[in-house]
Design an enzyme around this catalytic site. Structure first.
Site, PDB file in Angstrom:
ATOM      1  N   ASP A   9       0.843  -1.194   0.000  1.00  0.00           N
ATOM      2  CA  ASP A   9       0.000   0.000   0.000  1.00  0.00           C
ATOM      3  C   ASP A   9       0.878   1.243   0.000  1.00  0.00           C
ATOM      4  OD1 ASP A   9      -2.430   1.320  -0.136  1.00  0.00           O
ATOM      5  OD2 ASP A   9      -2.814   1.240   2.007  1.00  0.00           O
ATOM      6  N   GLY A  10       0.315   2.312  -0.527  1.00  0.00           N
ATOM      7  CA  GLY A  10       0.958   3.616  -0.510  1.00  0.00           C
ATOM      8  C   GLY A  10       0.044   4.613   0.162  1.00  0.00           C
ATOM      9  N   GLU A  47       2.523   3.722  -4.171  1.00  0.00           N
ATOM     10  CA  GLU A  47       1.949   2.402  -4.458  1.00  0.00           C
ATOM     11  C   GLU A  47       2.968   1.548  -5.232  1.00  0.00           C
ATOM     12  OE1 GLU A  47      -0.874   1.109  -3.415  1.00  0.00           O
ATOM     13  OE2 GLU A  47      -2.180   2.797  -2.929  1.00  0.00           O
ATOM     14  N   ASP A  69      -4.411  -2.586  -3.358  1.00  0.00           N
ATOM     15  CA  ASP A  69      -5.687  -1.897  -3.550  1.00  0.00           C
ATOM     16  C   ASP A  69      -5.561  -0.840  -4.646  1.00  0.00           C
ATOM     17  OD1 ASP A  69      -4.311   0.172  -2.298  1.00  0.00           O
ATOM     18  OD2 ASP A  69      -5.515   0.118  -0.477  1.00  0.00           O
ATOM     19  N   HIS A 123      -9.307  -0.500   2.757  1.00  0.00           N
ATOM     20  CA  HIS A 123     -10.062  -0.126   3.960  1.00  0.00           C
ATOM     21  C   HIS A 123     -11.377  -0.904   4.077  1.00  0.00           C
ATOM     22  CE1 HIS A 123      -7.086   3.035   4.160  1.00  0.00           C
ATOM     23  NE2 HIS A 123      -7.426   3.400   2.943  1.00  0.00           N
ATOM     24  N   ASP A 133      -1.442  -0.858   4.901  1.00  0.00           N
ATOM     25  CA  ASP A 133      -1.864   0.531   5.074  1.00  0.00           C
ATOM     26  C   ASP A 133      -1.223   1.130   6.329  1.00  0.00           C
ATOM     27  OD1 ASP A 133      -3.696   2.855   4.454  1.00  0.00           O
ATOM     28  OD2 ASP A 133      -4.468   2.299   6.422  1.00  0.00           O
TER      29      ASP A 133
END
Length: 162
Positions: A9-10, A47, A69, A123, A133
């Site tokens: 994740d970024g 990302e 994501d 999320h 995250d």
């Protein structure tokens, strides 16, 4: 070949702004957490960096299930990159591909492994994605802390040497 699950994740506070990336690797009973950040970046760059760093941490070729994501990263690697390379890293509109150096680095890392791409909704309670995250946000926080400490040092130096 060993099977590895990689969640990435970024995060970016402002876009562009201060950013962080996180990678959570699982292999058998083992896991590894990686994170970092950049002072002035974009969410897409973070990302991409998360996946690059996660893959770069592997010491030998593996079967890697990458969970992201980011439709940008997944679609880029599964749909767009082949045409970009055929066009000399240009888009269909003949414009330079954004973040080309990161796409090239990711392409190099992916080619060391057998990669399967998976998109997960961010999320939404996926434990691995939530962990990635958290790591990306830790990257932002650690960079922000470094910037605060550097500022405090500059202030003290200025007070001691006006």
């Amino acid at each position: 070949m060993q099977e590895v699950t990689l969640y990435t994740d970024g995060a970016c506070k402002g876009n562009p702004g201060i950013g962080g990336w996180g990678a959570f690797l699982q292999f058998g009973i083992h896991s590894k957490e990686l994170y970092g950040g950049e002072a002035s970046t974009t969410n897409n760059r973070m990302e991409l960096t998360a996946v690059i760093q996660g893959l770069a941490a592997l010491k030998r070729p593996c079967i890697v299930h990458i969970y992201t994501d980011s439709q940008y990263v997944k679609n880029g690697m599964q749909e767009w990159i082949h045409n970009w390379k055929n066009r000399g890293w240009k888009t269909a509109a003949k414009q330079p591909v954004k973040n080309v150096e990161l796409w090239q680095a990711l392409d190099k890392e992916v080619n060391k492994h057998q990669v399967q791409w998976h998109w997960v909704k961010g999320h939404a309670g996926n434990i691995g994605n939530e962990k990635a995250d958290q790591l990306a946000n830790r990257g932002v926080e650690s960079l922000a802390q470094q910037q605060i400490q550097a500022l405090q040092t500059d202030i003290i130096d200025h007070e001691n040497n006006p």
